[in-house]
Design an enzyme around this catalytic site. Structure first.
Site, mmCIF file in Angstrom:
data_model
loop_
_atom_site.group_PDB
_atom_site.id
_atom_site.type_symbol
_atom_site.label_atom_id
_atom_site.label_comp_id
_atom_site.label_asym_id
_atom_site.label_seq_id
_atom_site.Cartn_x
_atom_site.Cartn_y
_atom_site.Cartn_z
ATOM 1 N N ARG A 34 -29.349 25.325 27.008
ATOM 2 C CA ARG A 34 -30.212 26.012 28.579
ATOM 3 C C ARG A 34 -29.818 26.153 29.377
ATOM 4 O O ARG A 34 -28.640 26.298 29.507
ATOM 5 C CB ARG A 34 -30.859 24.581 28.163
ATOM 6 N N SER A 77 -30.251 25.816 33.245
ATOM 7 C CA SER A 77 -30.672 25.390 34.604
ATOM 8 C C SER A 77 -28.875 24.919 34.739
ATOM 9 O O SER A 77 -28.210 25.221 33.662
ATOM 10 C CB SER A 77 -31.036 24.114 33.893
ATOM 11 N N LYS A 102 -30.625 11.768 26.530
ATOM 12 C CA LYS A 102 -32.184 11.709 27.398
ATOM 13 C C LYS A 102 -32.917 12.649 26.730
ATOM 14 O O LYS A 102 -34.354 12.196 26.627
ATOM 15 C CB LYS A 102 -32.215 10.673 28.564
ATOM 16 N N ASP A 103 -32.906 14.051 26.826
ATOM 17 C CA ASP A 103 -33.988 14.801 26.051
ATOM 18 C C ASP A 103 -33.775 15.187 24.596
ATOM 19 O O ASP A 103 -34.581 15.911 24.518
ATOM 20 C CB ASP A 103 -33.036 16.084 26.915
ATOM 21 N N THR A 132 -41.732 12.039 40.327
ATOM 22 C CA THR A 132 -40.898 12.154 38.888
ATOM 23 C C THR A 132 -42.006 12.512 37.880
ATOM 24 O O THR A 132 -42.978 12.516 38.125
ATOM 25 C CB THR A 132 -41.094 10.802 38.782
ATOM 26 N N LEU A 188 -42.215 8.818 32.591
ATOM 27 C CA LEU A 188 -43.607 7.863 32.246
ATOM 28 C C LEU A 188 -42.856 7.085 32.715
ATOM 29 O O LEU A 188 -43.065 5.797 33.284
ATOM 30 C CB LEU A 188 -44.067 7.958 31.451
ATOM 31 N N ARG A 189 -41.166 6.370 32.074
ATOM 32 C CA ARG A 189 -40.541 5.068 32.106
ATOM 33 C C ARG A 189 -40.133 4.889 33.531
ATOM 34 O O ARG A 189 -40.157 3.269 34.009
ATOM 35 C CB ARG A 189 -39.392 5.379 31.797
ATOM 36 N N ARG A 190 -40.313 5.625 34.282
ATOM 37 C CA ARG A 190 -39.834 5.862 35.720
ATOM 38 C C ARG A 190 -41.278 5.485 36.375
ATOM 39 O O ARG A 190 -40.856 4.829 37.349
ATOM 40 C CB ARG A 190 -39.047 7.438 36.510
ATOM 41 N N ARG A 237 -41.750 17.947 37.430
ATOM 42 C CA ARG A 237 -41.136 19.469 37.022
ATOM 43 C C ARG A 237 -40.240 20.043 37.797
ATOM 44 O O ARG A 237 -40.369 20.860 37.940
ATOM 45 C CB ARG A 237 -41.726 19.161 35.142
ATOM 46 N N GLY A 238 -39.359 20.651 36.323
ATOM 47 C CA GLY A 238 -38.135 21.070 37.252
ATOM 48 C C GLY A 238 -37.148 21.209 37.138
ATOM 49 O O GLY A 238 -37.004 19.866 37.028
ATOM 50 N N ASN A 239 -35.697 22.227 37.661
ATOM 51 C CA ASN A 239 -34.872 21.450 37.688
ATOM 52 C C ASN A 239 -33.931 21.124 38.438
ATOM 53 O O ASN A 239 -35.458 20.905 39.828
ATOM 54 C CB ASN A 239 -33.928 22.784 37.613
ATOM 55 N N VAL A 240 -33.180 20.381 39.045
ATOM 56 C CA VAL A 240 -32.912 19.106 39.970
ATOM 57 C C VAL A 240 -32.514 19.706 41.462
ATOM 58 O O VAL A 240 -33.521 19.553 41.856
ATOM 59 C CB VAL A 240 -31.375 18.673 39.889
ATOM 60 N N ARG A 259 -36.399 20.468 42.286
ATOM 61 C CA ARG A 259 -36.702 19.450 42.960
ATOM 62 C C ARG A 259 -36.463 18.849 44.202
ATOM 63 O O ARG A 259 -37.920 18.610 45.016
ATOM 64 C CB ARG A 259 -36.406 17.814 42.013
ATOM 65 N N CYS A 307 -42.290 10.978 24.552
ATOM 66 C CA CYS A 307 -42.932 10.581 25.816
ATOM 67 C C CYS A 307 -44.222 10.508 26.417
ATOM 68 O O CYS A 307 -44.951 10.547 27.379
ATOM 69 C CB CYS A 307 -43.051 12.479 26.110
#
Length: 292
Positions: free
Chosen positions: A5, A7, A75-76, A119, A122-124, A141-144, A147, A234
């Site tokens: 990707r 990013s 994790k993705d 965030t 859903l986990r967080r 959402r979006g890259n670091v 955000r 998800c």
């Protein structure tokens, strides 16, 4: 050729694999791919198809021979890969914990009631509500970097990100609190970089084998096994984290059902030195979660 990707974090991770291969005398280039998950940023992943949206176009590049391997944040990666693909190596795991980045430098306990915290997970959100049910949990959402820009603009009082990603991008100084795993159980595979290839590429598996970290492989195998048996994706909050010490693995997982159900936790430990043992431990923890 490495498919990745676009990013900054994805490029850092692909670059790390590229550097290691080049150190072995191989010529390696990056092929930049824009995935469906990168294009759809205004909706949560569970609303548009899940984690596979970050892999579809990349796996197509592998199938077509446009790339030899792909590099992902583990994790993705969905718990079950499509037929014809395999994870050829998993690099040594970075710190798997989650981190708070607050606009005014606070830790979680210092945020005022009703503060908006961002965030995409859903986990967080599940873990945050257990610690601070008075906060407003909002979707982001979006890259670091994107955000962090939305945080700086005042849209959020704080956001939660993976510590590993912030470290890799040289942004750890932005962290205002790191959550111990006892407070916020990590996502499956969080902090680990995975290398995906087409199945049957024994030539690549031989080249990539030295990059594979055995302890990380065993831990993430157990975590992903829990996820598969729980049909985790998800659409519902789910977490799993394994630690290996002196040949004994401790595996803990959490799951929350639909609606306002309380999250349930389960754990187990066993001696683990082979992937098959890690998979059995994951199955045992999944069974305990279902019982709970």
């Amino acid at each position: 050729m490495i498919a990745t990707r676009r990013s900054p974090l994805a490029l850092w991770q692909a670059g790390e694999v590229q550097r290691r291969l080049q150190a072995g005398g191989r010529s390696v280039r990056l092929s930049l791919v824009t995935t469906t998950g990168d294009r759809i940023l205004d909706r949560a992943l569970d609303k548009v198809g899940g984690k596979g949206l970050f892999l579809k176009e990349i796996e197509q590049a592998l199938l077509q021979g446009d790339a030899d391997l792909a590099v992902h944040s583990l994790k993705d990666v969905p718990m079950v890969l499509p037929a014809g693909f395999t994870l050829a190596a998993v690099l040594a795991r970075e710190d798997p914990r989650d981190a708070l980045v607050a606009r005014d430098g606070q830790v979680l306990a210092e945020l005022p009631a009703g503060a908006r915290i961002g965030t995409s997970s859903l986990r967080r959100a599940m873990m945050l509500r257990r610690m601070r049910p008075d906060l407003q949990i909002s979707f982001i959402r979006g890259n670091v970097e994107g955000r962090l820009a939305r945080l700086a603009s005042g849209e959020f009082a704080a956001i939660v990100l993976a510590l590993a990603g912030l470290r890799r991008l040289g942004l750890e100084q932005r962290v205002t609190e790191v959550f111990d795993v006892s407070r916020m159980l990590p996502a499956v595979g969080q902090g680990a970089i995975a290398i995906e290839t087409r199945s049957g590429r024994s030539d690549l598996q031989e080249i990539l084998a030295p990059m594979n970290d055995r302890a990380t492989e065993l831990c993430v195998s157990a975590e992903r096994a829990v996820g598969r048996h729980m049909d985790a994706g998800c659409s519902q909050p789910f977490a799993a984290f394994a630690r290996l010490s002196a040949g004994v693995m401790q595996l803990e997982a959490a799951h929350q059902g639909a609606g306002d159900a309380e999250p349930v936790f389960a754990s187990a430990s066993a001696p683990v030195s082979q992937v098959e043992q890690a998979l059995r431990l994951g199955e045992e923890v999944a069974a305990r979660l279902r019982e709970a």
